[in-house]
Design a protein around this motif. Structure first.
Motif, PDB file in Angstrom:
ATOM      1  N   HIS A  13      13.247  58.235  11.188  1.00  0.00           N
ATOM      2  CA  HIS A  13      13.369  59.109  10.010  1.00  0.00           C
ATOM      3  C   HIS A  13      14.192  60.337  10.400  1.00  0.00           C
ATOM      4  CE1 HIS A  13      12.257  62.088   6.953  1.00  0.00           C
ATOM      5  NE2 HIS A  13      11.892  61.085   6.205  1.00  0.00           N
ATOM      6  N   PRO A  14      15.215  60.659   9.566  1.00  0.00           N
ATOM      7  CA  PRO A  14      16.147  61.716   9.978  1.00  0.00           C
ATOM      8  C   PRO A  14      15.509  63.068  10.224  1.00  0.00           C
ATOM      9  CG  PRO A  14      16.604  60.979   7.724  1.00  0.00           C
ATOM     10  CD  PRO A  14      15.638  60.027   8.297  1.00  0.00           C
ATOM     11  N   ARG A  15      14.464  63.399   9.462  1.00  0.00           N
ATOM     12  CA  ARG A  15      13.883  64.717   9.693  1.00  0.00           C
ATOM     13  C   ARG A  15      12.581  64.661  10.463  1.00  0.00           C
ATOM     14  NH1 ARG A  15      11.946  68.458   6.179  1.00  0.00           N
ATOM     15  NH2 ARG A  15      11.957  66.961   4.492  1.00  0.00           N
ATOM     16  N   ARG A  16      11.706  63.730  10.021  1.00  0.00           N
ATOM     17  CA  ARG A  16      10.362  63.774  10.573  1.00  0.00           C
ATOM     18  C   ARG A  16      10.147  62.781  11.708  1.00  0.00           C
ATOM     19  NH1 ARG A  16       7.507  63.804   5.428  1.00  0.00           N
ATOM     20  NH2 ARG A  16       8.439  65.483   4.211  1.00  0.00           N
ATOM     21  N   GLY A  17      11.165  61.955  11.920  1.00  0.00           N
ATOM     22  CA  GLY A  17      10.992  60.911  12.924  1.00  0.00           C
ATOM     23  C   GLY A  17      10.859  61.485  14.325  1.00  0.00           C
ATOM     24  N   ALA A  18      10.227  60.705  15.189  1.00  0.00           N
ATOM     25  CA  ALA A  18       9.993  61.178  16.556  1.00  0.00           C
ATOM     26  C   ALA A  18      11.308  61.431  17.277  1.00  0.00           C
ATOM     27  CB  ALA A  18       9.153  60.162  17.316  1.00  0.00           C
ATOM     28  N   LEU A  19      12.285  60.553  17.105  1.00  0.00           N
ATOM     29  CA  LEU A  19      13.562  60.737  17.797  1.00  0.00           C
ATOM     30  C   LEU A  19      14.237  62.022  17.332  1.00  0.00           C
ATOM     31  CD1 LEU A  19      14.962  57.093  17.753  1.00  0.00           C
ATOM     32  CD2 LEU A  19      14.030  58.355  19.693  1.00  0.00           C
ATOM     33  N   VAL A  63       3.704  46.937   9.605  1.00  0.00           N
ATOM     34  CA  VAL A  63       3.480  47.846  10.739  1.00  0.00           C
ATOM     35  C   VAL A  63       4.787  48.136  11.455  1.00  0.00           C
ATOM     36  CG1 VAL A  63       2.436  48.020  13.024  1.00  0.00           C
ATOM     37  CG2 VAL A  63       1.067  47.241  11.085  1.00  0.00           C
ATOM     38  N   LEU A  64       5.598  47.093  11.658  1.00  0.00           N
ATOM     39  CA  LEU A  64       6.874  47.314  12.344  1.00  0.00           C
ATOM     40  C   LEU A  64       7.762  48.264  11.564  1.00  0.00           C
ATOM     41  CD1 LEU A  64       7.768  43.770  13.719  1.00  0.00           C
ATOM     42  CD2 LEU A  64       7.200  45.813  15.025  1.00  0.00           C
ATOM     43  N   VAL A  65       7.793  48.086  10.252  1.00  0.00           N
ATOM     44  CA  VAL A  65       8.611  48.986   9.421  1.00  0.00           C
ATOM     45  C   VAL A  65       8.112  50.422   9.550  1.00  0.00           C
ATOM     46  CG1 VAL A  65       9.156  49.662   7.065  1.00  0.00           C
ATOM     47  CG2 VAL A  65       9.383  47.264   7.745  1.00  0.00           C
ATOM     48  N   MET A  66       6.781  50.574   9.506  1.00  0.00           N
ATOM     49  CA  MET A  66       6.244  51.943   9.603  1.00  0.00           C
ATOM     50  C   MET A  66       6.621  52.581  10.923  1.00  0.00           C
ATOM     51  SD  MET A  66       2.498  52.421   7.854  1.00  0.00           S
ATOM     52  CE  MET A  66       1.763  51.738   9.278  1.00  0.00           C
ATOM     53  N   VAL A  67       6.452  51.819  12.006  1.00  0.00           N
ATOM     54  CA  VAL A  67       6.796  52.363  13.319  1.00  0.00           C
ATOM     55  C   VAL A  67       8.276  52.729  13.364  1.00  0.00           C
ATOM     56  CG1 VAL A  67       7.070  51.785  15.749  1.00  0.00           C
ATOM     57  CG2 VAL A  67       4.954  51.215  14.553  1.00  0.00           C
ATOM     58  N   GLY A  68       9.081  51.826  12.772  1.00  0.00           N
ATOM     59  CA  GLY A  68      10.512  52.103  12.749  1.00  0.00           C
ATOM     60  C   GLY A  68      10.826  53.402  12.038  1.00  0.00           C
ATOM     61  N   VAL A  69      10.180  53.585  10.867  1.00  0.00           N
ATOM     62  CA  VAL A  69      10.430  54.812  10.098  1.00  0.00           C
ATOM     63  C   VAL A  69       9.986  56.035  10.897  1.00  0.00           C
ATOM     64  CG1 VAL A  69       9.619  56.139   8.130  1.00  0.00           C
ATOM     65  CG2 VAL A  69      10.375  53.787   7.815  1.00  0.00           C
ATOM     66  N   LEU A  70       8.802  55.907  11.522  1.00  0.00           N
ATOM     67  CA  LEU A  70       8.294  57.041  12.295  1.00  0.00           C
ATOM     68  C   LEU A  70       9.278  57.444  13.389  1.00  0.00           C
ATOM     69  CD1 LEU A  70       4.492  56.272  12.707  1.00  0.00           C
ATOM     70  CD2 LEU A  70       5.520  58.233  11.574  1.00  0.00           C
ATOM     71  N   LEU A  71      10.006  56.444  13.882  1.00  0.00           N
ATOM     72  CA  LEU A  71      10.938  56.771  14.945  1.00  0.00           C
ATOM     73  C   LEU A  71      12.242  57.366  14.409  1.00  0.00           C
ATOM     74  CD1 LEU A  71      10.706  53.879  17.558  1.00  0.00           C
ATOM     75  CD2 LEU A  71      10.205  56.278  17.892  1.00  0.00           C
TER      76      LEU A  71
END
Lengths: 344, 258
Positions: free
Chosen positions: A24-30, A14-22
């Motif tokens: 990710h260079p294109r689709r990440g929230a940041l 779960v932590l990895v997924m959240v990290g990726v969601l944040l």
């Protein structure tokens, strides 16, 4: 107690997924937030260009504090936008104020061109309400560029005016003439005029003008004027314009306003009328359809019957029955005639 | 049965061919306002054996069928029902483009005898684009019921093209229609369509300037005047067709998508 390995795995996953969601260079929230912010800055910068462009007629530079006050963003964002424009060579700032460079002028002109072309597209090719055109064009102008603007212009027939009478700048930043006409303040009671320009900003004032029935190209006779405003007559309708709204209207004298004209929507069931024409509000495909159905100047129309809800109404024209909604019949100008022929 | 059909004494044997109409001798386009009984005319000519599909790249329905008459094979293309050809909608665009670029041998405009005045709008527009045209005045039974008489001879003289009254749903007048189409296709009947006269001096002088240039680019174009008028109007698709050279192509491959 030992940590449950499966639980640990799940938590790690779960932590990895959240990290990726944040991150990710294109689709990440940041990344998305960053892009959104860049876009907003881009739009803010373009809005500043437009403000300066609109003020170039006065020939004087705009002071920095004035400019910051005029644009929509808060002070910090606004001054950042202006600084960015300066860096990009689109504006020039000195102690007198902010001025567009030649390149900035060309970019601003293209923005205005895109905006006004889009408004014409909305007017002629879509069914959007007139009051929405400006807002939609405000958003769309930042997305149109280069070739798509030119294609739009060609498809619309290389127009020179937008639906409210604002001149459309030519491609490549050619200077745009100001709208034609004189302020409505200059009119004389009893004379007839044509509206050559309707100011579409601020939007709530524009919406008020539209609600009262005004539109580009409308011809009217001035009935009265006093300190409070103006009273006009157009096609059998009386229109009042308070002074605060009058500033947005430009007119020019006209000689060809027909006597006794009304709108087809106002003709009673059982009556007959002769078509004078379609108002300028009838545009594009809708106008063409009116003409193809037979509502051409000189045609005789009989109002046959009206449906239970007062809308639509059946009209007989060119020996066939056509149903029109009230808002459609309101765009057809007619002169009532006696049922046996001859003017009333 | 085939003996009767094939015999020319049978009034020019009409054989319905179904939809396999490659190698047709003549292509006939069927145009008309909606609700004029165009489909009935189409069915009367082709039987119920037609192929329906879509125009290439559009969501507009189309139908194609065929028949044989006097030993000639005819392919019949049903254009969308439209009020005009001024291309304000996809239907009108498809109909106009087919007449302009598909260059059918004959155009048939189906009209409603009880609504002739409005229908003539489309007829006159078709005559501007396409010389070899036959006007079919359908729903004559309805007209009779309403006490409307149509002087088809006078109409033919005024329009300069053959006019055939029909009641397609009762198969009345269909033989005359077939013969009229045939005579126009073979050149036996010469069409001299009445065309719109422009009177405004600015318009006529603009047309005079354009016509020789169009003739030079596209010699022998049958509707050069119409093209010139569209250029003066600034019609984007015609401007593009002239510039790209597409105007001169006879698009025989204007196939209905199967």
């Amino acid at each position: 107690m030992e940590p449950n390995p499966i639980l640990a795995l799940v938590v790690a996953a779960v932590l990895v997924m959240v990290g990726v969601l944040l991150v990710h260079p294109r689709r990440g929230a940041l990344a998305r937030i960053r892009r959104l912010r860049l876009r907003e800055e881009h739009i803010a910068a373009e809005d500043v260009l437009k403000i300066l462009f609109a003020r170039t007629e006065t020939g004087e530079p705009t002071s920095l504090p004035d400019l910051i006050a005029l644009q929509r963003e808060d002070g910090v964002r606004g001054s950042r936008a202006i600084e960015r424009l300066r860096r990009d060579g689109l504006v020039h700032i000195d102690q007198e104020g902010v001025e567009l460079t030649r390149r900035g002028s060309a970019v601003a002109s293209d923005l205005v061109r895109a905006h006004r072309l889009w408004e014409l597209h909305l007017a002629e090719e879509t069914g959007y309400d007139q009051r929405e055109w400006h807002g939609r064009a405000d958003r769309m102008e930042h997305r149109l560029e280069g070739e798509s603007i030119e294609q739009l212009s060609r498809r619309l027939g290389s127009p020179v005016l937008d639906p409210d009478g604002d001149p459309i700048p030519g491609a490549g930043g050619t200077p745009v003439p100001s709208a034609e006409g004189r302020p409505i303040e200059s009119v004389e009671v009893g004379s007839t005029y044509r509206i050559t320009h309707l100011e579409d900003e601020p939007q709530d004032l524009y919406a008020d003008l539209v609600d009262r029935g005004l539109y580009f190209g409308m011809r009217f006779r001035l009935l009265q004027r006093d300190g409070g405003g103006f009273e006009l007559e157009n096609d059998g309708r009386r229109i009042e314009i308070p002074r605060v709204l009058a500033a947005g209207i430009l007119v020019e004298p006209c000689e060809d306003l027909e006597e006794g004209a009304v709108r087809l929507a106002d003709v009673a069931v059982g009556a007959r009328a002769q078509v004078l024409g379609i108002t300028t509000q009838g545009r594009g495909a809708e106008r063409q359809r009116f003409l193809d159905l037979g509502f051409v100047p000189g045609a005789t129309v009989d109002v046959e019957f009206r449906s239970a809800g007062n809308d639509p109404t059946a009209y007989r024209v060119k020996s066939s029955l056509v149903a029109l909604r009230r808002e459609q019949a309101a765009k057809i100008r007619v002169r009532p005639v006696a049922a046996t022929g001859g003017a009333v | 049965m085939s003996g009767c059909d094939g015999c020319s004494a049978h009034g020019g044997g009409l054989q319905r061919l179904g939809f396999k109409t490659t190698n047709a001798d003549y292509v006939v386009a069927l145009a008309g306002n909606p609700n004029t009984g165009k489909s009935t005319v189409f069915n009367a000519l082709t039987g119920l054996r037609q192929h329906t599909g879509n125009w290439p790249g559009k969501t507009v329905m189309s139908a194609e069928g065929g028949y044989s008459y006097n030993n000639k094979r005819y392919r019949l293309v049903d254009l969308p029902g439209t009020y005009s050809l001024l291309a304000a909608s996809t239907d009108e665009e498809v109909a106009r483009d087919y007449l302009l670029f598909g260059r059918p041998h004959v155009a048939v405009v189906v009209t409603d005898a009880t609504r002739l005045e409005r229908n003539l709008n489309l007829v006159l527009q078709v005559l501007e684009i396409h010389e070899r045209t036959v006007v079919c005045v359908n729903l004559m039974d309805e007209a009779k019921r309403k006490g409307i008489e149509v002087d088809d001879r006078r109409l033919a003289r005024d329009l300069g093209v053959p006019v055939v009254p029909t009641t397609a749903r009762r198969n009345e007048g269909i033989r005359d229609l077939l013969r009229a189409i045939h005579e126009v296709a073979t050149g036996e009947t010469v069409c001299r369509p009445r065309r719109v006269e422009f009177t405004a001096p600015e318009v006529t002088s603009a047309l005079e300037t354009l016509l020789p240039k169009i003739d030079a680019l596209y010699p022998g174009l049958p509707n050069a005047r119409w093209v010139a008028a569209r250029l003066v109007e600034g019609d984007p698709s015609i401007v593009q067709a002239v510039e790209s050279g597409r105007l001169g192509e006879v698009r025989e491959e204007y196939e209905v998508a199967r």
